[in-house]
Design a protein around this motif. Structure first.
Motif, PDB file in Angstrom:
ATOM      1  N   SER A   1       0.836  -1.214   0.000  1.00  0.00           N
ATOM      2  CA  SER A   1       0.000   0.000   0.000  1.00  0.00           C
ATOM      3  C   SER A   1       0.867   1.259   0.000  1.00  0.00           C
ATOM      4  N   SER A   2       1.922   1.204  -0.800  1.00  0.00           N
ATOM      5  CA  SER A   2       2.847   2.334  -0.879  1.00  0.00           C
ATOM      6  C   SER A   2       2.897   2.855  -2.315  1.00  0.00           C
ATOM      7  N   LEU A   3       3.552   3.991  -2.507  1.00  0.00           N
ATOM      8  CA  LEU A   3       3.675   4.586  -3.833  1.00  0.00           C
ATOM      9  C   LEU A   3       5.031   4.299  -4.474  1.00  0.00           C
ATOM     10  N   ARG A   4       5.916   3.637  -3.744  1.00  0.00           N
ATOM     11  CA  ARG A   4       7.202   3.236  -4.282  1.00  0.00           C
ATOM     12  C   ARG A   4       7.710   2.054  -3.467  1.00  0.00           C
ATOM     13  N   LEU A   5       8.764   1.428  -3.951  1.00  0.00           N
ATOM     14  CA  LEU A   5       9.385   0.337  -3.218  1.00  0.00           C
ATOM     15  C   LEU A   5      10.602   0.867  -2.468  1.00  0.00           C
ATOM     16  N   PHE A   6      10.759   0.394  -1.226  1.00  0.00           N
ATOM     17  CA  PHE A   6      11.837   0.865  -0.373  1.00  0.00           C
ATOM     18  C   PHE A   6      12.793  -0.290  -0.058  1.00  0.00           C
ATOM     19  N   PRO A   7      14.054   0.021   0.228  1.00  0.00           N
ATOM     20  CA  PRO A   7      15.051  -1.033   0.487  1.00  0.00           C
ATOM     21  C   PRO A   7      14.677  -1.969   1.622  1.00  0.00           C
ATOM     22  N   HIS A   8      13.951  -1.472   2.631  1.00  0.00           N
ATOM     23  CA  HIS A   8      13.653  -2.323   3.780  1.00  0.00           C
ATOM     24  C   HIS A   8      12.514  -3.310   3.505  1.00  0.00           C
ATOM     25  N   GLN A   9      11.815  -3.131   2.406  1.00  0.00           N
ATOM     26  CA  GLN A   9      10.695  -4.016   2.089  1.00  0.00           C
ATOM     27  C   GLN A   9      11.208  -5.325   1.494  1.00  0.00           C
ATOM     28  N   HIS A  10      10.690  -6.420   2.004  1.00  0.00           N
ATOM     29  CA  HIS A  10      11.092  -7.739   1.479  1.00  0.00           C
ATOM     30  C   HIS A  10      10.141  -8.118   0.343  1.00  0.00           C
ATOM     31  N   ILE A  11      10.696  -8.217  -0.842  1.00  0.00           N
ATOM     32  CA  ILE A  11       9.908  -8.560  -2.029  1.00  0.00           C
ATOM     33  C   ILE A  11      10.216 -10.008  -2.387  1.00  0.00           C
ATOM     34  N   SER A  12       9.234 -10.850  -2.253  1.00  0.00           N
ATOM     35  CA  SER A  12       9.425 -12.276  -2.470  1.00  0.00           C
ATOM     36  C   SER A  12       9.137 -12.666  -3.922  1.00  0.00           C
ATOM     37  N   GLU A  13       9.586 -13.866  -4.290  1.00  0.00           N
ATOM     38  CA  GLU A  13       9.280 -14.400  -5.624  1.00  0.00           C
ATOM     39  C   GLU A  13       7.764 -14.562  -5.794  1.00  0.00           C
ATOM     40  N   TYR A  14       7.121 -14.896  -4.689  1.00  0.00           N
ATOM     41  CA  TYR A  14       5.654 -15.030  -4.720  1.00  0.00           C
ATOM     42  C   TYR A  14       5.016 -13.711  -5.150  1.00  0.00           C
ATOM     43  N   MET A  15       5.483 -12.602  -4.590  1.00  0.00           N
ATOM     44  CA  MET A  15       4.932 -11.295  -4.944  1.00  0.00           C
ATOM     45  C   MET A  15       5.172 -10.982  -6.419  1.00  0.00           C
ATOM     46  N   ILE A  16       6.373 -11.282  -6.892  1.00  0.00           N
ATOM     47  CA  ILE A  16       6.698 -11.013  -8.290  1.00  0.00           C
ATOM     48  C   ILE A  16       5.782 -11.816  -9.212  1.00  0.00           C
ATOM     49  N   GLU A  17       5.585 -13.077  -8.894  1.00  0.00           N
ATOM     50  CA  GLU A  17       4.732 -13.923  -9.731  1.00  0.00           C
ATOM     51  C   GLU A  17       3.278 -13.447  -9.690  1.00  0.00           C
ATOM     52  N   LYS A  18       2.818 -13.047  -8.507  1.00  0.00           N
ATOM     53  CA  LYS A  18       1.451 -12.533  -8.399  1.00  0.00           C
ATOM     54  C   LYS A  18       1.299 -11.243  -9.202  1.00  0.00           C
ATOM     55  N   ALA A  19       2.329 -10.394  -9.169  1.00  0.00           N
ATOM     56  CA  ALA A  19       2.277  -9.142  -9.919  1.00  0.00           C
ATOM     57  C   ALA A  19       2.235  -9.413 -11.416  1.00  0.00           C
ATOM     58  N   LYS A  20       3.015 -10.360 -11.880  1.00  0.00           N
ATOM     59  CA  LYS A  20       3.001 -10.703 -13.299  1.00  0.00           C
ATOM     60  C   LYS A  20       1.640 -11.274 -13.713  1.00  0.00           C
ATOM     61  N   LYS A  21       1.057 -12.072 -12.838  1.00  0.00           N
ATOM     62  CA  LYS A  21      -0.255 -12.641 -13.124  1.00  0.00           C
ATOM     63  C   LYS A  21      -1.310 -11.540 -13.200  1.00  0.00           C
ATOM     64  N   ALA A  22      -1.216 -10.556 -12.296  1.00  0.00           N
ATOM     65  CA  ALA A  22      -2.176  -9.451 -12.302  1.00  0.00           C
ATOM     66  C   ALA A  22      -2.039  -8.623 -13.575  1.00  0.00           C
ATOM     67  N   LEU A  23      -0.824  -8.386 -14.026  1.00  0.00           N
ATOM     68  CA  LEU A  23      -0.613  -7.673 -15.286  1.00  0.00           C
ATOM     69  C   LEU A  23      -1.196  -8.459 -16.459  1.00  0.00           C
ATOM     70  N   SER A  24      -1.001  -9.763 -16.432  1.00  0.00           N
ATOM     71  CA  SER A  24      -1.541 -10.607 -17.498  1.00  0.00           C
ATOM     72  C   SER A  24      -3.061 -10.535 -17.537  1.00  0.00           C
ATOM     73  N   LEU A  25      -3.675 -10.488 -16.369  1.00  0.00           N
ATOM     74  CA  LEU A  25      -5.133 -10.422 -16.288  1.00  0.00           C
ATOM     75  C   LEU A  25      -5.664  -9.162 -16.967  1.00  0.00           C
ATOM     76  N   MET A  26      -4.901  -8.082 -16.895  1.00  0.00           N
ATOM     77  CA  MET A  26      -5.301  -6.820 -17.518  1.00  0.00           C
ATOM     78  C   MET A  26      -4.677  -6.643 -18.903  1.00  0.00           C
ATOM     79  N   ASP A  27      -4.163  -7.744 -19.474  1.00  0.00           N
ATOM     80  CA  ASP A  27      -3.549  -7.695 -20.805  1.00  0.00           C
ATOM     81  C   ASP A  27      -2.460  -6.629 -20.844  1.00  0.00           C
TER      82      ASP A  27
END
Length: 275
Positions: free
Chosen positions: A123-149
């Motif tokens: 729920s942020s407007l940018r990504l920060f160094p302290h945030q842990h970004i997992s492979e799960y998040m990346i895959e979910k983000a790619k899936k969400a982009l795919s859903l919106m073509d």
């Protein structure tokens, strides 16, 4: 109009005589509205009718005047007090304000589409160094982009995208946490008619997948067939409320917009002609 009879689920939204006043003028005036889960609803009215204020009540950017009954004027999912982060896990809002916030708070939009979507987890407007970004998040983000073509927008900078592309990325961001409810505030503003048609087709797929849609608009053409209920507001008051077939009439729209209009319907879609 589909009515949710499952009383185990509290309504998405309950507004009871909510009043918002600014500089002595009522922006919303004794506004009452209940929206159930799975009740796809459009809130429509002319500019200045109170639609933006309605959205800001939901996001807790503003608060209504306490009503005389002492009851909470606004309840979401059965609660009148929310930790905002918890609310955002159940409900996502996409608006022009959100788009502007990204452009103004990320070095004028210098952020790739995939990162924009991933920010939805925080729920942020940018990504920060302290945030842990997992492979799960990346895959979910790619899936969400795919859903919106919008897969092709993963590496494209936000400030290099067209308005329609930005909207698709922001919808992907809204969907990445699989919220129960999606609220769209004037979603096709600044889109041409071709981009508007493609965009709303993507929204139809999302709604058909089970997400409840609340659409806030002054474009009747945005009311996709999946919307069952329409609320027409004017000068901060609810004037008409009911099933889409009953409420969307030439007479009602002419009254709301203070101008004679003719409404045509074709295959569940609507088009307004101004006389």
């Amino acid at each position: 109009m589909k009515i949710n009879n499952d009383h185990r689920q509290p309504p998405i939204l309950e507004m009871e005589n909510a009043t918002v006043r600014r500089e002595g003028i009522h922006i919303l005036d004794q506004f009452s509205l209940t929206i159930q889960m799975n009740e796809n609803t459009a809130i429509a009215g002319p500019n200045g009718s109170g639609k933006s204020t309605f959205i800001k009540l939901i996001t807790q950017e503003i608060y209504p005047i306490a009503n005389k009954e002492g009851a909470p004027p606004v309840r979401m999912f059965g609660k009148d007090h929310w930790v905002l982060e918890e609310l955002k896990s159940k409900l996502s809002i996409v608006s022009s304000d959100l788009q502007n916030s990204f452009l103004h708070n990320t070095k004028e939009g210098h952020i790739p589409g995939l990162d924009v979507v991933v920010t939805g987890f925080f729920s942020s407007l940018r990504l920060f160094p302290h945030q842990h970004i997992s492979e799960y998040m990346i895959e979910k983000a790619k899936k969400a982009l795919s859903l919106m073509d919008a897969t092709q927008l993963a590496d494209k900078m936000l400030n290099k995208m067209s308005t329609g592309e930005v909207r698709r990325v922001l919808i992907s961001r809204a969907l990445v946490t699989e919220p129960e409810v999606l609220i769209l505030d004037e979603p096709t503003t600044a889109l041409d008619f071709v981009a508007r048609h493609k965009f709303m087709d993507q929204i139809r797929k999302i709604v058909q997948g089970g997400t409840t849609l609340i659409l806030v608009t002054h474009h009747i053409e945005e009311m996709i067939p999946e919307i069952e209920r329409v609320v027409l507001i004017k000068n901060g008051k609810k004037e008409f409320d009911g099933s889409k077939n009953d409420i969307l009439t030439s007479a009602n729209l002419s009254e709301i917009y203070d101008h004679r209009v003719k409404l045509d319907r074709n295959n569940g879609l609507y088009k307004v002609h101004v006389d």
